[in-house]
Design an enzyme around this catalytic site. Sequence first.
Site, short mmCIF file in Angstrom:
data_model
loop_
_atom_site.label_atom_id
_atom_site.label_comp_id
_atom_site.label_asym_id
_atom_site.label_seq_id
_atom_site.Cartn_x
_atom_site.Cartn_y
_atom_site.Cartn_z
N ALA A 114 68.01 -80.45 154.00
CA ALA A 114 66.59 -80.33 154.37
C ALA A 114 65.79 -79.29 153.60
O ALA A 114 64.55 -79.38 153.58
CB ALA A 114 66.47 -80.06 155.86
N GLY B 119 62.18 -78.10 152.92
CA GLY B 119 61.52 -78.55 154.15
C GLY B 119 60.44 -79.61 153.97
O GLY B 119 59.75 -79.95 154.93
N GLY B 120 60.33 -80.17 152.76
CA GLY B 120 59.31 -81.21 152.54
C GLY B 120 59.47 -82.40 153.48
O GLY B 120 58.55 -82.78 154.20
N GLU C 130 70.60 -77.27 156.42
CA GLU C 130 70.76 -76.91 155.01
C GLU C 130 72.06 -76.13 154.88
O GLU C 130 72.30 -75.18 155.62
CB GLU C 130 69.57 -76.08 154.53
CG GLU C 130 69.75 -75.42 153.19
CD GLU C 130 70.06 -76.38 152.03
OE1 GLU C 130 69.44 -77.45 151.93
OE2 GLU C 130 70.95 -76.05 151.22
N CYS D 262 66.12 -87.90 143.79
CA CYS D 262 65.10 -87.86 142.73
C CYS D 262 65.81 -88.10 141.40
O CYS D 262 65.59 -87.40 140.43
CB CYS D 262 64.30 -86.56 142.77
SG CYS D 262 65.30 -85.08 142.55
N ASP E 107 77.74 -77.12 156.89
CA ASP E 107 78.24 -78.16 156.01
C ASP E 107 78.07 -79.49 156.75
O ASP E 107 78.27 -79.54 157.97
CB ASP E 107 79.73 -77.89 155.74
CG ASP E 107 80.25 -78.79 154.64
OD1 ASP E 107 80.41 -78.29 153.52
OD2 ASP E 107 80.50 -79.99 154.92
N1 SAM Z 1 64.87 -82.65 151.58
C1 SAM Z 1 64.38 -81.47 150.86
C2 SAM Z 1 62.87 -81.49 150.85
O1 SAM Z 1 62.28 -82.58 150.96
O2 SAM Z 1 62.27 -80.41 150.75
C3 SAM Z 1 64.96 -81.41 149.48
C4 SAM Z 1 66.47 -81.49 149.47
S1 SAM Z 1 67.22 -81.25 147.93
C5 SAM Z 1 66.92 -82.72 147.09
C6 SAM Z 1 68.91 -81.36 148.32
C7 SAM Z 1 69.45 -80.24 149.20
O3 SAM Z 1 70.84 -80.49 149.44
C8 SAM Z 1 69.35 -78.84 148.62
O4 SAM Z 1 68.66 -77.99 149.49
C9 SAM Z 1 70.81 -78.40 148.46
O5 SAM Z 1 71.01 -77.04 148.72
C10 SAM Z 1 71.54 -79.26 149.47
N2 SAM Z 1 72.95 -79.47 149.14
C11 SAM Z 1 73.62 -79.12 148.02
N3 SAM Z 1 74.93 -79.45 148.10
C12 SAM Z 1 75.10 -79.99 149.32
C13 SAM Z 1 76.22 -80.50 150.01
N4 SAM Z 1 77.42 -80.54 149.45
N5 SAM Z 1 76.04 -80.97 151.26
C14 SAM Z 1 74.81 -80.96 151.81
N6 SAM Z 1 73.72 -80.50 151.20
C15 SAM Z 1 73.85 -80.02 149.97
#
Ligand code: SAM
Length: 450
Positions: free
Chosen positions: A110, A113-114, A132, A229, A159
């Site tokens: 998350a 936070g978007g 997160e 993305c 996790d």
């Molecule tokens: N949903 C967010 C938004 O709209 O603002 C953006 C999320 S970003 C694309 C992906 C997120 O997944 C990051 O904050 C990252 O720290 C987290 N992440 C990284 N490795 C991960 C893992 N193994 N399991 C879960 N989340 C993970």
Amino acid sequence: MLPENFIQSVQHLKGFDKEKFEAIHNSEEQITSVRINPEKKCSIFLEEEYKQVAWCKYGFYLPERPSFTLDPCFHAGAYYVQEASSMFLWHIVEQIFGTNTEQKILDVCAAPGGKSTLLASYFYNGLIVSNEVIKQRAAVLAENITKWGTTNNIVTNNDPKNFAYLKNYFDAVVIDAPCSGSGMFRKDVTAVEEWSLDNVTLCSQRQQRIIADVWDSLKENGYLIYSTCSYSEEENEQITDWIMDNFIAKSVQIFIPNNWHIETTQSNKHKAFGYRFYPDKIKGEGFFITVLQKKESIATHKFKQQQLQQPTKQELALLNSFIVLQNEVKLFKYHNEIKAIDEKWYNDVAILSQQLYIKKAGTIIGEIKGKDFVPHHELAVGTLRLSNIATLELDKDNALQYLRKKEIAVSSPNKGMVLVTYQGLSLGWIKVMQHRMNNYYPSEWRILKS
Ligand code: SAM
């Protein structure tokens, strides 16, 4: 320059037009968009010059990128700066849930936070659990959700595998997965430098792991909304095929008007629908999103009704001078802090706190210090109704001084805790005393830019 092996790996994909794709990446065009907060009345983006994002009624394009840091409305949570393609999540939840907004949603990845703030606005009477895994990013997530002000949010720092005990729990699970980031090539040169085929493979394995970890927490007939993305098929359509190979799930088709120019794709094996956003076709960055409905059931664990610690009568009496308690809001105490959440989600706080690290739950009202009730910053910027408390409207210079946690050069006829506002939007508390005032803005959020 876009990586040659990247172009080779995506040029066979439906909707990919090499010339136009390269041209848009070579152009200087930068798109800025914001999504306004329906709970915080701020009308500036509703003017003619701001064009609406077609798929999100609260999304607007800005003619240029202003300094958000120096706009007090931004700090007040009046809007969120969000990439326009990502706002398509609004259209998806609108199609799936319509007016049935009282849903339990898990946003697994998350931060910052978007998606979570979008979900909080859509499911205004639902429960949004925003998780997160990375600690520092979870702090930013909690900050953004606090500023957004909605009450029915829980922020966790876990996790994804820690959610396994919540069998059949959520009506929808949103996975905005960590990915190889090619969709951000135009906005961020480091995304180009860091891109590699090996990373695409690593990301795709991680995406599968995250999905498998949270699958059981989704109810039967619940929706998995998966996005990246990235343009790479390995992280998108191949992931939907992987889900349908390993779990019982049905692809959900979303209606999209042709003039939005979003590319509908189908996965090779299961023909599952996916939606691709190419920056040469739409006004936004690269994005992929897909929806699957879970079609299998597992035994549900029955959680016992639980009681959280309650504030005492004396504490409630002190607190009543600050907040008008709506019937449906329920209070609870954690350590010394008194918090509020909608009554219907109260038991979920107890269930989630059994095995998850809760970073934030509902709105912190405040705490009792000696004989005083000290209201919390979350109460100031939240959307719960406050009692007739003293407020002080600031001009822009003073609002920025306040947000820098500096002293402000205004006088208030009221003594004690006063809520400072800018354009009617709450910024936080000050304490007015005989000859001076204390600034209660959270130090860790203060603006450092002069
Ligand atoms: N949903 C967010 C938004 O709209 O603002 C953006 C999320 S970003 C694309 C992906 C997120 O997944 C990051 O904050 C990252 O720290 C987290 N992440 C990284 N490795 C991960 C893992 N193994 N399991 C879960 N989340 C993970």
